[in-house]
Design a protein around this motif. Structure first.
Motif, PDB file in Angstrom:
ATOM      1  N   GLN A  33       0.835  -1.201   0.000  1.00 45.98           N
ATOM      2  CA  GLN A  33       0.000   0.000   0.000  1.00 45.98           C
ATOM      3  C   GLN A  33       0.868   1.249   0.000  1.00 45.98           C
ATOM      4  O   GLN A  33       0.599   2.208  -0.734  1.00 45.98           O
ATOM      5  CB  GLN A  33      -0.910  -0.005   1.223  1.00 45.98           C
ATOM      6  CG  GLN A  33      -1.805   1.219   1.342  1.00 45.98           C
ATOM      7  CD  GLN A  33      -2.756   1.097   2.518  1.00 45.98           C
ATOM      8  OE1 GLN A  33      -3.438   0.105   2.682  1.00 45.98           O
ATOM      9  NE2 GLN A  33      -2.782   2.119   3.354  1.00 45.98           N
ATOM     10  N   GLY A  36       2.161   1.910  -3.359  1.00 53.49           N
ATOM     11  CA  GLY A  36       1.151   2.520  -4.208  1.00 53.49           C
ATOM     12  C   GLY A  36       0.984   4.008  -3.933  1.00 53.49           C
ATOM     13  O   GLY A  36       0.833   4.811  -4.862  1.00 53.49           O
ATOM     14  N   ILE A  37       1.028   4.382  -2.647  1.00 55.24           N
ATOM     15  CA  ILE A  37       0.883   5.793  -2.283  1.00 55.24           C
ATOM     16  C   ILE A  37       2.035   6.614  -2.850  1.00 55.24           C
ATOM     17  O   ILE A  37       1.843   7.678  -3.446  1.00 55.24           O
ATOM     18  CB  ILE A  37       0.808   5.942  -0.754  1.00 55.24           C
ATOM     19  CG1 ILE A  37      -0.494   5.323  -0.222  1.00 55.24           C
ATOM     20  CG2 ILE A  37       0.900   7.410  -0.345  1.00 55.24           C
ATOM     21  CD1 ILE A  37      -0.569   5.249   1.282  1.00 55.24           C
ATOM     22  N   THR A  39       4.121   5.779  -5.309  1.00 58.85           N
ATOM     23  CA  THR A  39       4.120   5.734  -6.775  1.00 58.85           C
ATOM     24  C   THR A  39       3.157   6.746  -7.370  1.00 58.85           C
ATOM     25  O   THR A  39       3.430   7.334  -8.426  1.00 58.85           O
ATOM     26  CB  THR A  39       3.751   4.319  -7.258  1.00 58.85           C
ATOM     27  OG1 THR A  39       4.714   3.394  -6.765  1.00 58.85           O
ATOM     28  CG2 THR A  39       3.708   4.250  -8.777  1.00 58.85           C
ATOM     29  N   ASN A  40       2.035   6.982  -6.689  1.00 61.87           N
ATOM     30  CA  ASN A  40       1.004   7.884  -7.199  1.00 61.87           C
ATOM     31  C   ASN A  40       1.091   9.271  -6.588  1.00 61.87           C
ATOM     32  O   ASN A  40       0.072   9.933  -6.376  1.00 61.87           O
ATOM     33  CB  ASN A  40      -0.379   7.279  -6.952  1.00 61.87           C
ATOM     34  CG  ASN A  40      -0.606   6.010  -7.743  1.00 61.87           C
ATOM     35  OD1 ASN A  40      -0.352   5.966  -8.942  1.00 61.87           O
ATOM     36  ND2 ASN A  40      -1.072   4.963  -7.084  1.00 61.87           N
ATOM     37  N   SER A  41       2.301   9.716  -6.289  1.00 60.77           N
ATOM     38  CA  SER A  41       2.515  11.041  -5.716  1.00 60.77           C
ATOM     39  C   SER A  41       3.646  11.747  -6.448  1.00 60.77           C
ATOM     40  O   SER A  41       4.540  11.109  -7.000  1.00 60.77           O
ATOM     41  CB  SER A  41       2.865  10.940  -4.220  1.00 60.77           C
ATOM     42  OG  SER A  41       1.846  10.302  -3.496  1.00 60.77           O
ATOM     43  N   SER A 119      -9.348   7.811  -7.535  1.00 62.66           N
ATOM     44  CA  SER A 119      -7.890   7.644  -7.481  1.00 62.66           C
ATOM     45  C   SER A 119      -7.582   6.159  -7.579  1.00 62.66           C
ATOM     46  O   SER A 119      -7.303   5.502  -6.577  1.00 62.66           O
ATOM     47  CB  SER A 119      -7.317   8.233  -6.188  1.00 62.66           C
ATOM     48  OG  SER A 119      -7.936   7.647  -5.051  1.00 62.66           O
ATOM     49  N   SER A 122      -3.443   1.000  -5.869  1.00 63.09           N
ATOM     50  CA  SER A 122      -3.321   0.504  -4.495  1.00 63.09           C
ATOM     51  C   SER A 122      -2.738   1.577  -3.585  1.00 63.09           C
ATOM     52  O   SER A 122      -1.631   1.455  -3.076  1.00 63.09           O
ATOM     53  CB  SER A 122      -2.431  -0.739  -4.478  1.00 63.09           C
ATOM     54  OG  SER A 122      -1.184  -0.463  -5.097  1.00 63.09           O
ATOM     55  N   ASP A 123      -3.516   2.667  -3.376  1.00 59.15           N
ATOM     56  CA  ASP A 123      -3.021   3.743  -2.511  1.00 59.15           C
ATOM     57  C   ASP A 123      -3.791   3.821  -1.195  1.00 59.15           C
ATOM     58  O   ASP A 123      -3.689   4.806  -0.464  1.00 59.15           O
ATOM     59  CB  ASP A 123      -3.072   5.089  -3.234  1.00 59.15           C
ATOM     60  CG  ASP A 123      -4.483   5.492  -3.648  1.00 59.15           C
ATOM     61  OD1 ASP A 123      -5.423   4.712  -3.370  1.00 59.15           O
ATOM     62  OD2 ASP A 123      -4.646   6.576  -4.236  1.00 59.15           O
ATOM     63  N   ASP A 125      -7.012   4.036  -0.603  1.00 50.60           N
ATOM     64  CA  ASP A 125      -8.296   4.718  -0.615  1.00 50.60           C
ATOM     65  C   ASP A 125      -9.318   3.918  -1.413  1.00 50.60           C
ATOM     66  O   ASP A 125      -8.950   3.144  -2.302  1.00 50.60           O
ATOM     67  CB  ASP A 125      -8.164   6.119  -1.231  1.00 50.60           C
ATOM     68  CG  ASP A 125      -7.572   7.118  -0.246  1.00 50.60           C
ATOM     69  OD1 ASP A 125      -7.923   7.044   0.943  1.00 50.60           O
ATOM     70  OD2 ASP A 125      -6.763   7.958  -0.677  1.00 50.60           O
ATOM     71  N   ARG A 158      -1.346  14.140  -5.581  1.00 48.33           N
ATOM     72  CA  ARG A 158      -1.771  12.870  -6.163  1.00 48.33           C
ATOM     73  C   ARG A 158      -1.647  12.953  -7.681  1.00 48.33           C
ATOM     74  O   ARG A 158      -2.054  13.937  -8.293  1.00 48.33           O
ATOM     75  CB  ARG A 158      -3.232  12.577  -5.813  1.00 48.33           C
ATOM     76  CG  ARG A 158      -3.496  12.231  -4.353  1.00 48.33           C
ATOM     77  CD  ARG A 158      -4.981  12.000  -4.167  1.00 48.33           C
ATOM     78  NE  ARG A 158      -5.374  11.733  -2.808  1.00 48.33           N
ATOM     79  CZ  ARG A 158      -5.582  10.527  -2.293  1.00 48.33           C
ATOM     80  NH1 ARG A 158      -5.430   9.466  -3.069  1.00 48.33           N
ATOM     81  NH2 ARG A 158      -5.965  10.364  -1.045  1.00 48.33           N
ATOM     82  N   ASN A 160      -2.857  10.292  -9.602  1.00 48.01           N
ATOM     83  CA  ASN A 160      -3.806   9.309 -10.145  1.00 48.01           C
ATOM     84  C   ASN A 160      -5.241   9.764  -9.942  1.00 48.01           C
ATOM     85  O   ASN A 160      -6.093   9.014  -9.474  1.00 48.01           O
ATOM     86  CB  ASN A 160      -3.592   7.936  -9.496  1.00 48.01           C
ATOM     87  CG  ASN A 160      -3.793   7.963  -7.982  1.00 48.01           C
ATOM     88  OD1 ASN A 160      -3.590   8.986  -7.332  1.00 48.01           O
ATOM     89  ND2 ASN A 160      -4.204   6.833  -7.413  1.00 48.01           N
TER      90      ASN A 160
END
Length: 343
Positions: A33, A36-37, A39-41, A119, A122-123, A125, A158, A160
């Motif tokens: 997780q 994922g967070i 990677t998407n920041s 979004s 796998s972040d 949320d 973010r 994504n």
């Protein structure tokens, strides 16, 4: 006795092994997780509070949303025609408005100018974690939401994000839109100041060059320094529901920099949803104090000069090639006047 003792010790070892495996599985899930967070920041321009989205990343986000999360459908032609008609406001102070009774949020019909913010990935949320509203702008491509929906402390913006206006029951009747640019106040990026929990996103629709959001959905008009108290309506998407909810009550000042609207059962996911008066006039966004509120009260950063300046920066910044260029700073036609838990 000796045999039973050996059995107990054997059972104990097995339980210990099971417990260790459970802990390792939990650590692995958390690490996945966290990956994922991260990677998407993206850091963006933290000092200015601006992020210019990479087009390929945005296109992948739109594809992820359309790959099993939502499906594009055609909106009712009559509704589309009505969206092309200029929206008229009414004076709710003189009639046509009444508070919800009881003061509890209830399911509402979907509407083109309000949507869910997705979004995918796998972040940690849910698929849609916040709400947003289309706001009139010179280029016709603007959405407002809460800053805590798009920028997280220590992580940044973010990358994504996708906005689905009029979302309901897995359907996207007005398409899936992705950011080209995100603007928040530097006081939010610096220390998550709840008095500046507002973000503006400029959007495009992948695969539809030249199509403008406001032409498709219509838009609400932002009013800065609105007179309070004011009869109001809030709208937002719970992150566990497939349709929006709404509640009517009087919006009141909570000190000089916050607005409050008392209504129960406005849950997580509604952050960034609009507080509207006179039908189509935007005076706030669910967010601000306490990450948006508690079980009985929703808050908003007050739309004052700081939010006006942010709006003008967002709408006059660089536009993507092939888009209508923004006109003079807005204000003409305007009325008078780690992150916090999200709603």
């Amino acid at each position: 006795m000796s045999t039973r003792g050996h059995r107990r010790r054997g059972i104990g070892r097995r339980l210990l092994i099971v417990a260790c495996c459970a802990v390792l599985a939990g650590v692995a899930a958390y690490a996945w997780q966290l990956r994922g967070i991260v990677t998407n920041s993206a850091a963006g321009d933290r000092a200015r509070g601006t992020y210019l989205q990479d087009p390929e990343t945005a296109d992948r986000t739109a594809s992820a949303v359309l790959d099993g999360i939502v499906r594009e459908t055609e909106a009712d032609p009559g509704l589309r025609a009505r969206q092309a008609t200029p929206r008229r406001t009414t004076n709710w102070r003189t009639g046509g408005w009444r508070p919800s009774d009881p003061l509890v949020a209830r399911p509402a019909a979907g509407e083109p100018t309000v949507g869910a913010l997705f979004s995918p990935g796998s972040d940690g949320d849910p698929d849609h974690h916040c709400s947003g509203v289309v706001v009139h702008s010179p280029a016709g491509d603007l959405v407002a939401t809460a800053a805590h929906c798009v920028y997280r402390a220590a992580l940044g913006f973010r990358t994504n994000l996708a906005f689905v206006p009029g979302y309901r029951d897995g359907q996207a009747p007005y398409g899936v839109w992705v950011p080209t640019r995100i603007d928040v106040d530097p006081r939010w990026t610096e220390d998550q100041d709840p008095d500046h929990d507002v973000a503006f996103l400029r959007l495009r629709r992948p695969g539809r060059p030249g199509e403008e959001l406001e032409d498709v959905t219509g838009a609400e008009t932002a009013r800065f320094d609105a007179e309070l108290p004011a009869p109001a309506r809030l709208v937002g998407y719970p992150n566990t529901a497939e349709q929006p909810l709404e509640c009517f009550n009087t919006a009141r000042a909570e000190g000089p920099t916050q607005v409050r609207l008392d209504c129960a059962d406005v849950p997580n996911g509604t952050s960034g949803g609009p507080m509207l008066t006179d039908g189509h006039t935007l005076i706030g966004l669910i967010g601000g104090r306490d990450g948006g509120g508690d079980e009985r009260t929703s808050y908003s950063s007050r739309f004052g000069e700081g939010i006006r300046a942010l709006y003008e920066r967002a709408t006059t910044g660089p536009a993507n090639p092939g888009r209508r260029q923004a006109g003079p700073p807005a204000g003409q036609g305007q009325g008078q006047g780690q992150s916090q838990p999200t709603r």
